[in-house]
Write a protein that holds these residues in place. Structure first.
Motif, PDB file in Angstrom:
ATOM      1  N   GLU A 191      -3.457   8.600  21.873  1.00  0.00           N
ATOM      2  CA  GLU A 191      -2.819   8.661  20.556  1.00  0.00           C
ATOM      3  C   GLU A 191      -1.570   7.797  20.608  1.00  0.00           C
ATOM      4  OE1 GLU A 191      -2.192  12.016  17.147  1.00  0.00           O
ATOM      5  OE2 GLU A 191      -1.490  12.518  19.145  1.00  0.00           O
ATOM      6  N   LYS A 192      -1.456   6.874  19.645  1.00  0.00           N
ATOM      7  CA  LYS A 192      -0.328   5.943  19.608  1.00  0.00           C
ATOM      8  C   LYS A 192       0.400   6.067  18.276  1.00  0.00           C
ATOM      9  CE  LYS A 192      -2.450   2.555  22.692  1.00  0.00           C
ATOM     10  NZ  LYS A 192      -2.904   1.162  22.838  1.00  0.00           N
ATOM     11  N   THR A 193       1.639   5.583  18.267  1.00  0.00           N
ATOM     12  CA  THR A 193       2.443   5.594  17.047  1.00  0.00           C
ATOM     13  C   THR A 193       3.306   4.343  16.989  1.00  0.00           C
ATOM     14  OG1 THR A 193       3.963   6.892  15.682  1.00  0.00           O
ATOM     15  CG2 THR A 193       4.341   6.935  18.041  1.00  0.00           C
ATOM     16  N   THR A 194       3.578   3.896  15.781  1.00  0.00           N
ATOM     17  CA  THR A 194       4.511   2.796  15.551  1.00  0.00           C
ATOM     18  C   THR A 194       5.193   3.047  14.211  1.00  0.00           C
ATOM     19  OG1 THR A 194       4.775   0.395  15.718  1.00  0.00           O
ATOM     20  CG2 THR A 194       2.967   1.186  14.332  1.00  0.00           C
ATOM     21  N   THR A 195       6.350   2.464  14.028  1.00  0.00           N
ATOM     22  CA  THR A 195       7.115   2.652  12.790  1.00  0.00           C
ATOM     23  C   THR A 195       7.343   1.299  12.140  1.00  0.00           C
ATOM     24  OG1 THR A 195       8.195   4.590  13.738  1.00  0.00           O
ATOM     25  CG2 THR A 195       9.237   3.621  11.807  1.00  0.00           C
ATOM     26  N   VAL A 196       7.080   1.232  10.821  1.00  0.00           N
ATOM     27  CA  VAL A 196       7.294  -0.008  10.065  1.00  0.00           C
ATOM     28  C   VAL A 196       8.374   0.214   9.020  1.00  0.00           C
ATOM     29  CG1 VAL A 196       4.970  -0.887  10.430  1.00  0.00           C
ATOM     30  CG2 VAL A 196       5.422   0.533   8.452  1.00  0.00           C
ATOM     31  N   THR A 197       9.113  -0.853   8.736  1.00  0.00           N
ATOM     32  CA  THR A 197      10.181  -0.805   7.735  1.00  0.00           C
ATOM     33  C   THR A 197       9.665  -1.367   6.420  1.00  0.00           C
ATOM     34  OG1 THR A 197      11.821  -1.118   9.481  1.00  0.00           O
ATOM     35  CG2 THR A 197      12.550  -1.542   7.226  1.00  0.00           C
ATOM     36  N   LEU A 198       9.946  -0.669   5.325  1.00  0.00           N
ATOM     37  CA  LEU A 198       9.528  -1.105   3.992  1.00  0.00           C
ATOM     38  C   LEU A 198      10.643  -1.906   3.331  1.00  0.00           C
ATOM     39  CD1 LEU A 198       7.900   2.239   2.740  1.00  0.00           C
ATOM     40  CD2 LEU A 198       6.796   0.317   3.917  1.00  0.00           C
ATOM     41  N   LYS A 199      10.276  -2.734   2.353  1.00  0.00           N
ATOM     42  CA  LYS A 199      11.278  -3.507   1.613  1.00  0.00           C
ATOM     43  C   LYS A 199      12.149  -2.592   0.774  1.00  0.00           C
ATOM     44  CE  LYS A 199       8.572  -7.721   1.475  1.00  0.00           C
ATOM     45  NZ  LYS A 199       7.764  -8.625   0.657  1.00  0.00           N
ATOM     46  N   LYS A 200      11.519  -1.558   0.196  1.00  0.00           N
ATOM     47  CA  LYS A 200      12.282  -0.539  -0.521  1.00  0.00           C
ATOM     48  C   LYS A 200      11.659   0.821  -0.238  1.00  0.00           C
ATOM     49  CE  LYS A 200      10.296  -0.633  -5.133  1.00  0.00           C
ATOM     50  NZ  LYS A 200      10.514  -0.913  -6.530  1.00  0.00           N
ATOM     51  N   ALA A 201      12.397   1.888  -0.446  1.00  0.00           N
ATOM     52  CA  ALA A 201      11.942   3.241  -0.112  1.00  0.00           C
ATOM     53  C   ALA A 201      10.586   3.545  -0.754  1.00  0.00           C
ATOM     54  CB  ALA A 201      12.976   4.265  -0.539  1.00  0.00           C
ATOM     55  N   LEU A 202       9.780   4.314  -0.049  1.00  0.00           N
ATOM     56  CA  LEU A 202       8.440   4.661  -0.504  1.00  0.00           C
ATOM     57  C   LEU A 202       8.459   5.377  -1.850  1.00  0.00           C
ATOM     58  CD1 LEU A 202       5.385   4.740   0.131  1.00  0.00           C
ATOM     59  CD2 LEU A 202       5.803   6.909   1.310  1.00  0.00           C
TER      60      LEU A 202
END
Length: 148
Positions: A126-137
């Protein structure tokens, strides 16, 4: 041994019946356990392995994520998915497409360049990664790009 004739059939008393002979009933051979008809499932014993995209994988393909959780006040999304061991299976890149109504996140995995001449075991990680959005979800819908 006694033999009896019943309606044209010869019945031998020594070998008839459904009860096994006494010698076999006391056999030391253990009985087989019952067959389980439902698969056995287990929970992961450790947290997902945090990974970052390598950007140089070979044989890249889309991979479905199993969980997505907004973090940092919705400015980032933490994705979790099942994968293989590194360097045999690595995260190549994450593509994020944002519109006013939805955010589509697509994971791409492949074989790491360091996997040359390496034996790869077939085990799920099981893996995880975090991505940054241009603006809040916000209220936008989060969509897995590998499902389309």
């Amino acid at each position: 041994m006694t033999a009896t004739l019943l309606t044209g059939c010869l019945v031998l008393a020594a070998g008839c019946g459904t009860t096994p002979p006494v010698e076999r009933a006391s056999s030391s051979t253990p009985e087989k356990p019952p067959v389980v008809s439902e698969p056995v499932t287990t929970s992961p014993t450790k947290p997902p392995e945090a990974v970052k995209p390598t950007g140089d994988a070979l044989n890249v393909h889309k991979v479905r994520w199993t969980k997505a959780k907004p973090v940092s006040k919705g400015r980032k999304v933490q994705l979790t998915w099942w994968s293989g061991v590194e360097p045999c299976t690595v995260l190549d890149r994450v593509k994020v497409k944002e519109t006013g109504k939805r955010v589509t996140v697509t994971l791409y995995e492949g074989t790491g360049r360091k996997a040359k001449n390496v034996s790869c075991i077939m085990i799920a990680v099981e893996k995880t990664t975090t991505v940054t959005l241009k603006k809040a979800l916000g209220k936008r819908k989060l969509v897995d790009g590998a499902k389309s």
